[in-house]
Design a protein around this motif. Sequence first.
Motif, PDB file in Angstrom:
ATOM      1  N   ARG A  80       0.831  -1.214   0.000  1.00 18.07           N
ATOM      2  CA  ARG A  80       0.000   0.000   0.000  1.00 18.07           C
ATOM      3  C   ARG A  80       0.859   1.255   0.000  1.00 18.07           C
ATOM      4  NH1 ARG A  80      -1.306   3.152   4.074  1.00 18.07           N
ATOM      5  NH2 ARG A  80      -0.798   1.593   5.657  1.00 18.07           N
ATOM      6  N   LEU A  81       1.861   1.306   0.869  1.00 19.03           N
ATOM      7  CA  LEU A  81       2.727   2.477   0.934  1.00 19.03           C
ATOM      8  C   LEU A  81       3.518   2.648  -0.360  1.00 19.03           C
ATOM      9  CD1 LEU A  81       4.053   2.103   4.594  1.00 19.03           C
ATOM     10  CD2 LEU A  81       2.468   3.847   3.746  1.00 19.03           C
ATOM     11  N   GLY A  82       3.962   1.547  -0.930  1.00 18.07           N
ATOM     12  CA  GLY A  82       4.688   1.630  -2.191  1.00 18.07           C
ATOM     13  C   GLY A  82       3.838   2.243  -3.290  1.00 18.07           C
ATOM     14  N   ARG A  83       2.600   1.814  -3.358  1.00 17.84           N
ATOM     15  CA  ARG A  83       1.706   2.368  -4.384  1.00 17.84           C
ATOM     16  C   ARG A  83       1.437   3.843  -4.147  1.00 17.84           C
ATOM     17  NH1 ARG A  83      -1.899  -3.132  -4.637  1.00 17.84           N
ATOM     18  NH2 ARG A  83      -0.930  -3.959  -6.545  1.00 17.84           N
ATOM     19  N   GLU A  84       1.323   4.244  -2.892  1.00 17.18           N
ATOM     20  CA  GLU A  84       1.112   5.658  -2.604  1.00 17.18           C
ATOM     21  C   GLU A  84       2.331   6.488  -3.000  1.00 17.18           C
ATOM     22  OE1 GLU A  84      -0.061   6.084   1.463  1.00 17.18           O
ATOM     23  OE2 GLU A  84      -1.998   5.088   1.159  1.00 17.18           O
ATOM     24  N   LEU A  85       3.505   5.850  -3.034  1.00 16.67           N
ATOM     25  CA  LEU A  85       4.740   6.538  -3.428  1.00 16.67           C
ATOM     26  C   LEU A  85       5.071   6.317  -4.909  1.00 16.67           C
ATOM     27  CD1 LEU A  85       6.848   5.647  -0.274  1.00 16.67           C
ATOM     28  CD2 LEU A  85       6.114   7.945  -0.934  1.00 16.67           C
ATOM     29  N   GLY A  86       4.138   5.695  -5.636  1.00 21.72           N
ATOM     30  CA  GLY A  86       4.362   5.477  -7.053  1.00 21.72           C
ATOM     31  C   GLY A  86       5.223   4.276  -7.374  1.00 21.72           C
ATOM     32  N   ARG A  87       5.368   3.347  -6.425  1.00 26.42           N
ATOM     33  CA  ARG A  87       6.177   2.142  -6.623  1.00 26.42           C
ATOM     34  C   ARG A  87       5.270   0.918  -6.595  1.00 26.42           C
ATOM     35  NH1 ARG A  87      11.474   2.302  -4.992  1.00 26.42           N
ATOM     36  NH2 ARG A  87      11.603   0.357  -6.176  1.00 26.42           N
ATOM     37  N   GLU A  88       4.972   0.373  -7.759  1.00 27.97           N
ATOM     38  CA  GLU A  88       4.151  -0.827  -7.842  1.00 27.97           C
ATOM     39  C   GLU A  88       4.976  -2.062  -7.458  1.00 27.97           C
ATOM     40  OE1 GLU A  88       0.948  -1.870  -8.694  1.00 27.97           O
ATOM     41  OE2 GLU A  88       0.406   0.231  -8.375  1.00 27.97           O
ATOM     42  N   PRO A  89       4.385  -3.006  -6.713  1.00 28.26           N
ATOM     43  CA  PRO A  89       5.118  -4.246  -6.436  1.00 28.26           C
ATOM     44  C   PRO A  89       5.334  -5.018  -7.735  1.00 28.26           C
ATOM     45  CG  PRO A  89       2.816  -4.474  -5.786  1.00 28.26           C
ATOM     46  CD  PRO A  89       3.025  -3.028  -6.142  1.00 28.26           C
ATOM     47  N   VAL A  90       6.506  -5.601  -7.885  1.00 28.70           N
ATOM     48  CA  VAL A  90       6.797  -6.342  -9.109  1.00 28.70           C
ATOM     49  C   VAL A  90       6.443  -7.815  -8.939  1.00 28.70           C
ATOM     50  CG1 VAL A  90       8.633  -4.766  -9.782  1.00 28.70           C
ATOM     51  CG2 VAL A  90       9.206  -6.826  -8.470  1.00 28.70           C
ATOM     52  N   THR A  91       6.198  -8.478 -10.048  1.00 30.60           N
ATOM     53  CA  THR A  91       5.972  -9.911 -10.036  1.00 30.60           C
ATOM     54  C   THR A  91       7.306 -10.625  -9.855  1.00 30.60           C
ATOM     55  OG1 THR A  91       6.287 -10.125 -12.416  1.00 30.60           O
ATOM     56  CG2 THR A  91       4.036  -9.631 -11.641  1.00 30.60           C
ATOM     57  N   PRO A  92       7.281 -11.894  -9.454  1.00 25.96           N
ATOM     58  CA  PRO A  92       8.537 -12.644  -9.389  1.00 25.96           C
ATOM     59  C   PRO A  92       9.295 -12.658 -10.709  1.00 25.96           C
ATOM     60  CG  PRO A  92       6.837 -13.808  -8.180  1.00 25.96           C
ATOM     61  CD  PRO A  92       6.162 -12.663  -8.873  1.00 25.96           C
ATOM     62  N   ARG A  93       8.586 -12.720 -11.836  1.00 33.13           N
ATOM     63  CA  ARG A  93       9.246 -12.711 -13.143  1.00 33.13           C
ATOM     64  C   ARG A  93      10.036 -11.419 -13.341  1.00 33.13           C
ATOM     65  NH1 ARG A  93       9.447 -14.666 -18.291  1.00 33.13           N
ATOM     66  NH2 ARG A  93       8.290 -16.516 -17.681  1.00 33.13           N
ATOM     67  N   ILE A  94       9.427 -10.290 -13.023  1.00 34.59           N
ATOM     68  CA  ILE A  94      10.123  -9.014 -13.190  1.00 34.59           C
ATOM     69  C   ILE A  94      11.248  -8.884 -12.170  1.00 34.59           C
ATOM     70  CG2 ILE A  94       9.868  -6.503 -13.087  1.00 34.59           C
ATOM     71  CD1 ILE A  94       7.056  -6.854 -14.197  1.00 34.59           C
ATOM     72  N   ALA A  95      11.031  -9.398 -10.965  1.00 34.02           N
ATOM     73  CA  ALA A  95      12.094  -9.373  -9.955  1.00 34.02           C
ATOM     74  C   ALA A  95      13.311 -10.143 -10.439  1.00 34.02           C
ATOM     75  CB  ALA A  95      11.586  -9.948  -8.636  1.00 34.02           C
ATOM     76  N   ARG A  96      13.086 -11.279 -11.099  1.00 30.73           N
ATOM     77  CA  ARG A  96      14.219 -12.034 -11.650  1.00 30.73           C
ATOM     78  C   ARG A  96      14.954 -11.209 -12.703  1.00 30.73           C
ATOM     79  NH1 ARG A  96      10.260 -16.131 -10.910  1.00 30.73           N
ATOM     80  NH2 ARG A  96      10.995 -17.711  -9.415  1.00 30.73           N
ATOM     81  N   GLU A  97      14.200 -10.486 -13.515  1.00 31.12           N
ATOM     82  CA  GLU A  97      14.825  -9.641 -14.533  1.00 31.12           C
ATOM     83  C   GLU A  97      15.657  -8.535 -13.895  1.00 31.12           C
ATOM     84  OE1 GLU A  97      11.709  -8.180 -16.979  1.00 31.12           O
ATOM     85  OE2 GLU A  97      11.249 -10.123 -17.894  1.00 31.12           O
ATOM     86  N   ILE A  98      15.118  -7.917 -12.837  1.00 32.43           N
ATOM     87  CA  ILE A  98      15.823  -6.824 -12.162  1.00 32.43           C
ATOM     88  C   ILE A  98      17.133  -7.320 -11.547  1.00 32.43           C
ATOM     89  CG2 ILE A  98      15.730  -5.246 -10.182  1.00 32.43           C
ATOM     90  CD1 ILE A  98      12.696  -5.018 -10.722  1.00 32.43           C
ATOM     91  N   ILE A  99      17.066  -8.465 -10.868  1.00 27.55           N
ATOM     92  CA  ILE A  99      18.243  -8.989 -10.176  1.00 27.55           C
ATOM     93  C   ILE A  99      19.229  -9.609 -11.165  1.00 27.55           C
ATOM     94  CG2 ILE A  99      19.047 -10.695  -8.480  1.00 27.55           C
ATOM     95  CD1 ILE A  99      16.303 -10.346  -7.096  1.00 27.55           C
ATOM     96  N   GLY A 100      18.678 -10.268 -12.205  1.00 27.31           N
ATOM     97  CA  GLY A 100      19.526 -10.973 -13.155  1.00 27.31           C
ATOM     98  C   GLY A 100      19.520 -12.468 -12.954  1.00 27.31           C
ATOM     99  N   ILE A 101      18.439 -12.984 -12.349  1.00 31.66           N
ATOM    100  CA  ILE A 101      18.289 -14.425 -12.144  1.00 31.66           C
ATOM    101  C   ILE A 101      17.624 -15.026 -13.385  1.00 31.66           C
ATOM    102  CG2 ILE A 101      17.328 -16.216 -10.635  1.00 31.66           C
ATOM    103  CD1 ILE A 101      17.015 -14.084  -8.489  1.00 31.66           C
TER     104      ILE A 101
END
Length: 273
Positions: free
Chosen positions: A242-263
């Motif tokens: 909720r706080l992330g969305r109020e700050l303009g930060r959407e939670p990412v899916t596991p697929r996108i998290a893997r892309e961000i980290i490089g897994i």
Amino acid sequence: MIPVRAQVPAVPITPKEIGLDVGRCYDAGAAMVHLHAREDDESPTWRGERFEEIITEVLLRAPEIIVCVTSSGRNWSDLPRRTEALSIPDPHKPELASLTLGSMNFPKSASVNAPDTIIGLIDAMQAANIVPELEVFDVGMANYARSLAKAGRLKPPYYFNILLGSLGTADFNATNIAAIVGSLPEGSTWALAGIGRYQLSANVTSLTLGGHVRVGLEDNPYFDWRTREPATNPRLVERLVRLGRELGREPVTPRIAREIIGIRQKEEVISAC
């Protein structure tokens, strides 16, 4: 490894309890889970069989979530026990494993991570194709990570979990955040967590700085420190979403998290087997 039911009523203990709790967090928006294993009497365990039971229950309820297992030296320092969970075979093999980059004191105990132990853990993770979740409690640990990366012992992707506010390590403040983040190897992905009363402040600070967040009962037993209202893992995740969305930060899916980290994505791992 520390919270017990008598002090933290909502802490999950059995594999099924952990799996159910992770499922609720996954449904709430969590992309990754950091796992410790307990026996039914709540005592910490290093046994790979127990970790595999937990991961089975986790993936049953959160099939896409990124699984990270602990290799903590808080209860035992020898490599065979600390690397036991790295040998779990597919399809329950963890994608990440925690790696603390130095020794430190907690309020009532120490976590000993000698240089040769850290190298041994890095080698074991690389041999198993498991990405280290690099845990940093002080700027010296970030400096050591950069040195290991420069020497080629630590290889990308670099995923750091910065934990501030524990007695005996770096306080939670702007100076320490800037010093640690500024000392990480180039191309690092980082998340910020706070110990105890600092968890919420650290998480929100990370959201505003463009970092990622770790939240949960391992580091914080209360939903509200003023009233001592007990927390649950799903409620802590829900609040951060909720706080992330109020700050303009959407939670990412596991697929996108893997892309961000490089897994590697799960289907890439399966096709490579």
